[in-house]
Design an enzyme around this catalytic site. Sequence first.
Site, PDB file in Angstrom:
ATOM      1  N   ARG A  55       4.860  11.111  17.426  1.00 30.97           N
ATOM      2  CA  ARG A  55       6.184  10.273  16.955  1.00 30.97           C
ATOM      3  C   ARG A  55       5.886  10.838  15.590  1.00 30.97           C
ATOM      4  O   ARG A  55       7.207  11.046  14.922  1.00 30.97           O
ATOM      5  CB  ARG A  55       6.125   8.658  16.296  1.00 30.97           C
ATOM      6  N   ARG A 106       0.011  15.279   7.358  1.00 29.38           N
ATOM      7  CA  ARG A 106      -1.047  14.387   7.718  1.00 29.38           C
ATOM      8  C   ARG A 106      -2.416  14.400   8.138  1.00 29.38           C
ATOM      9  O   ARG A 106      -2.881  15.256   9.012  1.00 29.38           O
ATOM     10  CB  ARG A 106      -0.836  14.194   9.611  1.00 29.38           C
TER      11      ARG A 106
HETATM   12  C1  NCD Z   1      -0.336   5.380  14.574  1.00 25.88           C
HETATM   13  C2  NCD Z   1      -1.491   6.683  13.430  1.00 25.88           C
HETATM   14  O1  NCD Z   1      -2.090   7.920  13.842  1.00 25.88           O
HETATM   15  O2  NCD Z   1      -2.209   5.597  12.629  1.00 25.88           O
HETATM   16  N1  NCD Z   1       0.627   6.215  15.446  1.00 25.88           N
HETATM   17  C3  NCD Z   1       1.837   5.889  14.086  1.00 25.88           C
HETATM   18  O3  NCD Z   1       1.871   7.629  13.804  1.00 25.88           O
HETATM   19  N2  NCD Z   1       2.913   5.770  14.836  1.00 25.88           N
HETATM   20  C4  NCD Z   1      -1.775   4.521  15.579  1.00 25.88           C
HETATM   21  C5  NCD Z   1      -2.784   4.886  15.684  1.00 25.88           C
HETATM   22  O4  NCD Z   1      -2.515   6.188  16.472  1.00 25.88           O
HETATM   23  O5  NCD Z   1      -3.220   4.374  16.556  1.00 25.88           O
END
Ligand code: NCD
Length: 308
Positions: A55, A106
């Site tokens: 996402r 990220r």
């Molecule tokens: C989350 C994350 O990566 O922190 N996912 C996201 O970005 N919607 C939640 C998760 O991984 O559980």
Amino acid sequence: MDKLNHVIEAQQFTPERLSDIFAVAREMEQVVRHYGSNILNRRLMATLFYEPSTRTRLSFEAAMKRLGGEVITTENAREFSSAAKGETLEDTVRIVEGYADVIVIRHFESGAARRAASVARVPIINAGDGPGQHPTQSLLDVYTIQKEVGRLDGITVAMVGDLANGRTARSLAYLLAKYKDVKFYFVAPEVVRMKDDIKEYLHRHGVFFAEEEDLFKVAAMADVIYQTRIQKERFGDRTADYENARGKYIIDRELLQVMKERAVIMHPLPRVDEIHPEVDTDPRAAYFRQAHNGLYIRMALLKMVLNA
Ligand code: NCD
């Protein structure tokens, strides 16, 4: 208001800035309805992802393209970028900022986005830094609550699941603490309870919170149930701890029975088994609508950091 520069952590936003971002996000809903715009024409966004994502990365990329911009991307950067050769994040950022106008990162280490921002001359957007924070997720979460519940002041929020490692829950707690009379109930397995840094922050800001064990009791009071995944990847070889935590709090049809009629169930997704699929068709299941709101929020953020 000053220009929005980096997006690093939820605490950085003032209430005025938040309502600004949400106003732009509402405009973006219209833009998408009309198949996008060209305001970011000739701008380039780099996404550097050292941890898995569906996402967050796709919605950032869709956001950039819906506004007429371009994207360069490295997925799985931990293995496939020069990080595998030993390059520091700081050096990588110094290189990529020469190619792109904004960098979305990220990373697997808490504090990584802040480190990147400390050397960067282009805006850095934190798309999740290990067990640290996920500020763009919390922005879309708050935007969703406003849309679904109709207000932010005076709401009761149950945060459920992995509150120690769940960066989305952490960021959301910081962000919701900025609204009036918000009450938090934390419902977490013993090994992944909410950490002291958040509790101290809430305490300092006079925000009510309580730790509870009984999800049914809390569900009956909540306007928002924010369910989260037990973050398996943060347990290392503590598999027994993971197995104990997993399966402790599940949202199913039985829980729906005790919830308020106008409450909503949210989840940052992906889910494993913490929300039973039988819940999906209930009108209070807001998690797929929530994920879609990510597009508008990320369009708004890109427009604002790029001053377009
Ligand atoms: C989350 C994350 O990566 O922190 N996912 C996201 O970005 N919607 C939640 C998760 O991984 O559980």
